[in-house]
Design a protein around this motif. Sequence first.
Motif, PDB file in Angstrom:
ATOM      1  N   SER A 114       0.816  -1.222   0.000  1.00  0.00           N
ATOM      2  CA  SER A 114       0.000   0.000   0.000  1.00  0.00           C
ATOM      3  C   SER A 114       0.846   1.266   0.000  1.00  0.00           C
ATOM      4  O   SER A 114       0.317   2.340  -0.225  1.00  0.00           O
ATOM      5  CB  SER A 114      -0.932   0.001   1.216  1.00  0.00           C
TER       6      SER A 114
ATOM      7  N   ASN B 237      -2.096  -5.611   8.519  1.00  0.00           N
ATOM      8  CA  ASN B 237      -2.867  -4.432   8.146  1.00  0.00           C
ATOM      9  C   ASN B 237      -4.347  -4.758   8.277  1.00  0.00           C
ATOM     10  O   ASN B 237      -4.846  -5.649   7.607  1.00  0.00           O
ATOM     11  CB  ASN B 237      -2.526  -4.048   6.694  1.00  0.00           C
ATOM     12  N   PRO B 238      -5.058  -4.071   9.175  1.00  0.00           N
ATOM     13  CA  PRO B 238      -6.450  -4.467   9.420  1.00  0.00           C
ATOM     14  C   PRO B 238      -7.425  -4.070   8.320  1.00  0.00           C
ATOM     15  O   PRO B 238      -8.588  -4.418   8.393  1.00  0.00           O
ATOM     16  CB  PRO B 238      -6.777  -3.737  10.720  1.00  0.00           C
ATOM     17  N   ILE B 239      -6.932  -3.330   7.315  1.00  0.00           N
ATOM     18  CA  ILE B 239      -7.866  -2.851   6.287  1.00  0.00           C
ATOM     19  C   ILE B 239      -8.151  -3.979   5.302  1.00  0.00           C
ATOM     20  O   ILE B 239      -7.235  -4.481   4.631  1.00  0.00           O
ATOM     21  CB  ILE B 239      -7.288  -1.609   5.585  1.00  0.00           C
ATOM     22  N   LEU B 240      -9.412  -4.397   5.245  1.00  0.00           N
ATOM     23  CA  LEU B 240      -9.769  -5.525   4.377  1.00  0.00           C
ATOM     24  C   LEU B 240      -9.707  -5.130   2.913  1.00  0.00           C
ATOM     25  O   LEU B 240      -9.112  -5.828   2.097  1.00  0.00           O
ATOM     26  CB  LEU B 240     -11.168  -6.035   4.741  1.00  0.00           C
ATOM     27  N   PHE B 241     -10.286  -3.990   2.574  1.00  0.00           N
ATOM     28  CA  PHE B 241     -10.259  -3.541   1.183  1.00  0.00           C
ATOM     29  C   PHE B 241      -9.718  -2.126   1.128  1.00  0.00           C
ATOM     30  O   PHE B 241     -10.158  -1.256   1.880  1.00  0.00           O
ATOM     31  CB  PHE B 241     -11.654  -3.555   0.572  1.00  0.00           C
ATOM     32  N   ALA B 242      -8.742  -1.914   0.202  1.00  0.00           N
ATOM     33  CA  ALA B 242      -8.178  -0.579   0.057  1.00  0.00           C
ATOM     34  C   ALA B 242      -9.235   0.370  -0.480  1.00  0.00           C
ATOM     35  O   ALA B 242      -9.325   1.511  -0.062  1.00  0.00           O
ATOM     36  CB  ALA B 242      -6.977  -0.619  -0.880  1.00  0.00           C
ATOM     37  N   GLU B 243     -10.031  -0.091  -1.412  1.00  0.00           N
ATOM     38  CA  GLU B 243     -11.100   0.751  -1.960  1.00  0.00           C
ATOM     39  C   GLU B 243     -12.224  -0.164  -2.392  1.00  0.00           C
ATOM     40  O   GLU B 243     -12.008  -1.061  -3.209  1.00  0.00           O
ATOM     41  CB  GLU B 243     -10.602   1.554  -3.153  1.00  0.00           C
ATOM     42  N   LEU B 244     -13.363   0.057  -1.842  1.00  0.00           N
ATOM     43  CA  LEU B 244     -14.505  -0.776  -2.215  1.00  0.00           C
ATOM     44  C   LEU B 244     -15.690   0.147  -2.491  1.00  0.00           C
ATOM     45  O   LEU B 244     -16.156   0.848  -1.608  1.00  0.00           O
ATOM     46  CB  LEU B 244     -14.843  -1.757  -1.087  1.00  0.00           C
ATOM     47  N   SER B 245     -16.107   0.146  -3.731  1.00  0.00           N
ATOM     48  CA  SER B 245     -17.251   0.972  -4.101  1.00  0.00           C
ATOM     49  C   SER B 245     -18.455   0.065  -4.283  1.00  0.00           C
ATOM     50  O   SER B 245     -18.531  -0.678  -5.253  1.00  0.00           O
ATOM     51  CB  SER B 245     -16.961   1.727  -5.390  1.00  0.00           C
TER      52      SER B 245
ATOM     53  N   ASN C 104      -2.707   3.880  -2.131  1.00  0.00           N
ATOM     54  CA  ASN C 104      -4.148   3.728  -1.886  1.00  0.00           C
ATOM     55  C   ASN C 104      -4.908   4.928  -2.444  1.00  0.00           C
ATOM     56  O   ASN C 104      -4.424   6.057  -2.355  1.00  0.00           O
ATOM     57  CB  ASN C 104      -4.431   3.606  -0.382  1.00  0.00           C
TER      58      ASN C 104
END
Lengths: 194, 370
Positions: B37, B173-181, B90
């Motif tokens: 990222s 890294n706890p973020i599951l999706f960097a970008e989810l629309s 990101n």
Amino acid sequence: MDGRPARGRRERASLIAFILSLTCLTAYAILQLLYLVLPLYVFSGDVEGYVGVLSYRLKIFGQGVRSPLLESLAVIAIPAIISIPSAILSVIASYFKWRQGAVPWIALGGSCVATIASGISLGLKTPISIIASRVVRNYSHSTSAGHIVFQGATLTQTPALCMPVAAYVFALASMILAAAYVLAKREQSPEPIE
Amino acid sequence: MKLQRVIAYLAILTVVVLGLGRVLELPVFLSLVASSSMTPTLQALDMVVAVKRNYSIGDIVVWCSTPMYCVIHRVVEAGGNRVVTMGDANPAPDPPVNPGLVKGVVVLTIPRLIWIPLLLLPPAIYAALKIYRKNYGGKPSAPRSFSGLAAAYTIVVFYAVFSSLLAFMSPLNPILFAELSIPSVEVVGVGFDCSEGLIVIAYSPRYLEIESIDGCRLLAANTSINCSTRILDSSVLVEVPSELLRWMNLEGVGKAMVWLNVSLSRNASLSTYLYPVHIVPLHPVVSVTEGVASIYNPNPFCFDANITIFWANDVGPWSTSKYLTCVEPKGSLEIDLRAYRYAYVRIEYVVSGRTLVVQREVMRDGWPAG
């Protein structure tokens, strides 16, 4: 009483144990490799793609998405990756140089590493399962327009999910058999093993 | 030889302590980049040295929500009780975090191509040399089988230490999706087009398209009826039956509710709320031109009008004729009063339940003659 036939049987048994140990270690290496490389969960519907330990491809509503969490899990899997060449090298060394004293011990070390690594692989199953279930969550939501209901996504487990358990069993068996062989050898010949 | 061993042990101890530094809250600690990222600044598996110090916008910081859940990202917003970070690669910033979660500022990056060989090679060479010397070095003092045990021990210990260090230094890294629309639809506005008798519902769909309308219900007072619809780009036009509009006008019902069941692309569906719509009819236009009274109904429904004509051909009693009529939607009603010498027309009509009266003088004495 002549102890030679009994001793020969014991030697043969310990040799079989060692060969079995190497076979188990080979099986471990294959299963571990397949587990790390193959997809564990396959998605269809609103979410398409797959999730594995080292790789993933996710398309949510047709858009490719990147998952930092899955990428960081791949880093945790590095010890499991290292255990594969270590197991293979142990098997190769044992196959060609099994009469040399240190080699069976190296095979034992390799199977110990394999046992630790299969524990890591087993441990990775849970977060990946949680992530997979979060990926196929219900994306239906309410907006100012109303309640939007999506078709949903289906999650299919692949046979690769069973592999870490099998790999663990093989690694454990390999370690026990290698330890038995090494201990039997030491017992049989207090002399240096050549 | 002893000094070398002490240095080696000290080096290992330093690496272990620095590796655990994030957990132990040390002022300096090592951390491992776990994802891409932060590319191109940081690559996955690069090692960073972080120190506890003040940070500002642009600094790369390590923040941890739990001892294992950490993020190495750049500060894009700082101040007050929150810090916002974002990965260089990101597209969107991370959720704001409490400044207390920031463990340190990255001051040094050790690329993976440097630290991995540095970490792996010396112990591997040391172990290989040790095994070789024990087996082939011709030292009769120790039994040779012990050298095998040492080899196995070295492999296992080295592996266990490496695995533990990796687990401690690589933050999850706890973020599951960097970008989810997620596709969505918002309503922009709901209004009534009185000239066409349509309820216009404007939507702003994102990654979705309106494909069809599977259900439509109109509710006014205690009445509920099905309605027909049309799709125009991202708007839905609901046709309000003229009979309903006429009834609503007479009863003074000025508010209706509309409910839709919309089929969207991607096999999605939208079940709407009850959208309230204010329905206000237009007033009729009454005009008199050359002895002809004209009533124009701009509404899309039949407009009820009670027309009374007062007329007289001579001075004397006035005659009255009354009739109730319906002015056609978008149509005009013309009352030809040229045959009378004196005439007034009085039109009573209802708009939104209120009775209104319009009176017009149509003719004056002397016109037309005879």
